[in-house]
Design a protein around this motif. Structure first.
Motif, mmCIF file in Angstrom:
data_model
loop_
_atom_site.group_PDB
_atom_site.id
_atom_site.type_symbol
_atom_site.label_atom_id
_atom_site.label_comp_id
_atom_site.label_asym_id
_atom_site.label_seq_id
_atom_site.Cartn_x
_atom_site.Cartn_y
_atom_site.Cartn_z
ATOM 1 N N LEU A 85 -33.674 103.117 25.673
ATOM 2 C CA LEU A 85 -34.583 101.984 25.560
ATOM 3 C C LEU A 85 -35.908 102.300 26.234
ATOM 4 C CD1 LEU A 85 -32.095 99.122 26.496
ATOM 5 C CD2 LEU A 85 -33.190 99.386 24.255
ATOM 6 N N ALA A 86 -36.951 101.669 25.729
ATOM 7 C CA ALA A 86 -38.248 101.685 26.387
ATOM 8 C C ALA A 86 -38.449 100.351 27.084
ATOM 9 C CB ALA A 86 -39.357 101.920 25.358
ATOM 10 N N PRO A 87 -39.317 100.300 28.107
ATOM 11 C CA PRO A 87 -39.567 99.023 28.774
ATOM 12 C C PRO A 87 -39.960 97.938 27.774
ATOM 13 C CG PRO A 87 -40.541 100.797 30.043
ATOM 14 C CD PRO A 87 -40.059 101.411 28.756
ATOM 15 N N GLY A 88 -39.358 96.763 27.915
ATOM 16 C CA GLY A 88 -39.671 95.650 27.040
ATOM 17 C C GLY A 88 -38.770 95.515 25.832
ATOM 18 N N GLU A 89 -37.957 96.536 25.526
ATOM 19 C CA GLU A 89 -37.120 96.501 24.327
ATOM 20 C C GLU A 89 -35.782 95.789 24.553
ATOM 21 O OE1 GLU A 89 -38.492 100.537 21.908
ATOM 22 O OE2 GLU A 89 -36.641 100.546 23.091
ATOM 23 N N LEU A 90 -35.265 95.838 25.766
ATOM 24 C CA LEU A 90 -33.952 95.257 26.043
ATOM 25 C C LEU A 90 -33.971 93.744 25.868
ATOM 26 C CD1 LEU A 90 -31.042 95.657 27.174
ATOM 27 C CD2 LEU A 90 -32.023 95.327 29.459
ATOM 28 N N ASP A 91 -32.903 93.214 25.287
ATOM 29 C CA ASP A 91 -32.812 91.762 25.120
ATOM 30 C C ASP A 91 -32.377 91.069 26.411
ATOM 31 O OD1 ASP A 91 -33.500 91.257 22.312
ATOM 32 O OD2 ASP A 91 -31.777 92.538 21.880
ATOM 33 N N VAL A 92 -31.240 91.491 27.008
ATOM 34 C CA VAL A 92 -30.720 90.803 28.192
ATOM 35 C C VAL A 92 -30.314 91.829 29.253
ATOM 36 C CG1 VAL A 92 -28.984 89.228 29.119
ATOM 37 C CG2 VAL A 92 -29.873 88.861 26.810
ATOM 38 N N PHE A 93 -30.772 91.591 30.477
ATOM 39 C CA PHE A 93 -30.360 92.383 31.631
ATOM 40 C C PHE A 93 -29.425 91.516 32.459
ATOM 41 C CE2 PHE A 93 -31.149 94.061 35.995
ATOM 42 C CZ PHE A 93 -30.725 95.363 35.776
ATOM 43 N N ASP A 94 -28.211 92.019 32.712
ATOM 44 C CA ASP A 94 -27.168 91.219 33.343
ATOM 45 C C ASP A 94 -26.718 91.859 34.654
ATOM 46 O OD1 ASP A 94 -24.847 89.125 33.033
ATOM 47 O OD2 ASP A 94 -23.870 91.022 33.530
ATOM 48 N N GLY A 95 -26.259 91.032 35.575
ATOM 49 C CA GLY A 95 -25.703 91.595 36.800
ATOM 50 C C GLY A 95 -25.113 90.540 37.712
ATOM 51 N N SER A 96 -24.112 90.958 38.454
ATOM 52 C CA SER A 96 -23.456 90.105 39.452
ATOM 53 C C SER A 96 -23.405 90.878 40.766
ATOM 54 C CB SER A 96 -22.037 89.744 39.001
ATOM 55 O OG SER A 96 -22.050 89.071 37.767
ATOM 56 N N PRO A 97 -24.499 90.889 41.526
ATOM 57 C CA PRO A 97 -24.483 91.618 42.798
ATOM 58 C C PRO A 97 -23.318 91.155 43.667
ATOM 59 C CG PRO A 97 -26.691 90.853 42.279
ATOM 60 C CD PRO A 97 -25.777 90.219 41.287
#
Length: 357
Positions: free
Chosen positions: A88-100
């Motif tokens: 991916l290039a910056p800006g292309e991803l739809d959703v960034f997920d995480g549970s720190p």
């Protein structure tokens, strides 16, 4: 549709090949894959997962063999490698997920304000800046908005907004979304500022079920292997056995004995939703999730049902490892509801783009 049938139907949705235009997701703090399964059930294509625990990662790989996995500390994943691995290039991803990791915030822990684990969200923010996705989802425990931990909650919210997102944060209850577990969690949803400017504000899914799925409904048709039943029993711990014989469904052990060893020990009630499954219930001599009528812990097969993991989902490791994986996970049906809602928000963004073109 019965609960087991809904789980199986959702599992089949996960197995459907992704279309070329499927929305994309990157999952950090992925664990055994609870969130990942929820996104997959909602039709997402996962481009990258990040997990440091080898035992939980073994379960992830067994279920998501085609998803690139960074196995190690998230701090060791460079921005360039994250983009390369995800294609991916910056800006292309739809959703960034995480549970720190949430132990520093958890009501079940000491809630130490300076806990270093409360700083891991900064690594999440670093990669959020790197990917610059259209939307993000971050999950944590509701303890971060209680008492002095509200200061950390305010810091987190401020940091997320500073990366260029409109952010909404709400406590959602997993049982409202078809999970047989009353698991309250803080869910942050963010929409990138340029997309929010089109009139699409971050929001959360409405509850899908007026009544929670009971333990009895969740366990209908569950199959327990004999060796699993053997592991679930409490062995020679006479104190635990003596207290269990006195406990009725829905009761906690401290009603009968002040011993701190029994703190949190609980008999499930067939006709109620399960309380939150904790990660440490599979270890030691006691357990917060005991069978409603038998004198033992819940089995892994039973816990998978309570965590909304389909029967076909593969869990690796010891009894304790698998219990911890379920206790640490975002329930897949819970995340599916959130993912489907965010997918609809992004679809609305696309519609607004077309209208304004």
């Amino acid at each position: 549709m019965a609960y087991a049938e809904r789980l199986e139907s959702a599992w089949l949705d996960h197995l459907v090949p992704r279309s070329i235009d499927a929305p994309t997701v990157v999952s950090t703090f992925a664990g055994c894959g609870g969130s990942s399964l929820g996104y997959s059930m909602a039709g997402f294509e996962e481009r990258l997962a990040v997990e440091w625990n080898e035992k939980q990662a073994a379960s992830f790989v067994a279920n998501f063999p085609d998803v690139p996995l960074h196995l190690g500390d998230i701090a060791d994943l460079s921005d360039a490698d994250a983009l390369r691995l995800s294609r991916l290039a910056p800006g292309e991803l739809d959703v960034f997920d995480g549970s720190p990791p949430c132990q520093g915030f958890s009501l079940a822990g000491g809630r130490v304000f300076e806990d270093k684990r409360n700083q891991l969200f900064l690594e999440y923010v670093r990669l959020l800046k790197t990917f610059a996705p259209k939307a993000f989802v971050m999950e944590n425990v509701r303890g971060m908005v209680i008492g002095k931990m509200r200061l950390i909650f305010a810091d987190i919210l401020r940091e997320l907004k500073a990366t260029g997102y409109q952010v909404s944060a709400r406590v959602l209850i997993a049982s409202h979304y078809g999970v047989p577990q009353a698991r309250p969690r803080m869910i942050f949803v963010g929409i990138r500022n340029d997309l929010a400017a089109l009139g699409v504000a971050p929001s959360h899914p409405q509850p899908l079920f007026a009544r929670g799925v009971t333990v009895r409904e969740a366990w209908h048709g569950v199959i327990n292997e004999p060796e699993e039943l053997d592991v679930a029993r409490f062995g020679t711990n006479r104190l635990v056995h003596r207290i269990l014989y006195r406990m009725s469904p829905g009761e906690y052990a401290d009603k009968y004995h002040p011993n701190r060893q029994l703190y949190g020990m609980h008999r499930l009630d067939f006709d109620q939703v399960s309380p939150t499954i904790l990660r440490n219930g599979g270890a030691g001599g006691v357990c917060e999730a005991c069978h409603p009528s038998e004198h033992r812990r819940a089995t892994i097969a039973e816990l998978k049902r309570l965590g909304s993991f389909p029967d076909s989902f593969v869990m690796r490791g010891s009894f304790q490892d698998r219990w911890a994986a379920i206790g640490n996970s975002v329930p897949p049906l819970f995340m599916r509801a959130i993912a489907a809602h965010v997918r609809q928000l992004l679809a609305t963004v696309e519609e607004r783009h077309v209208e304004s073109a």
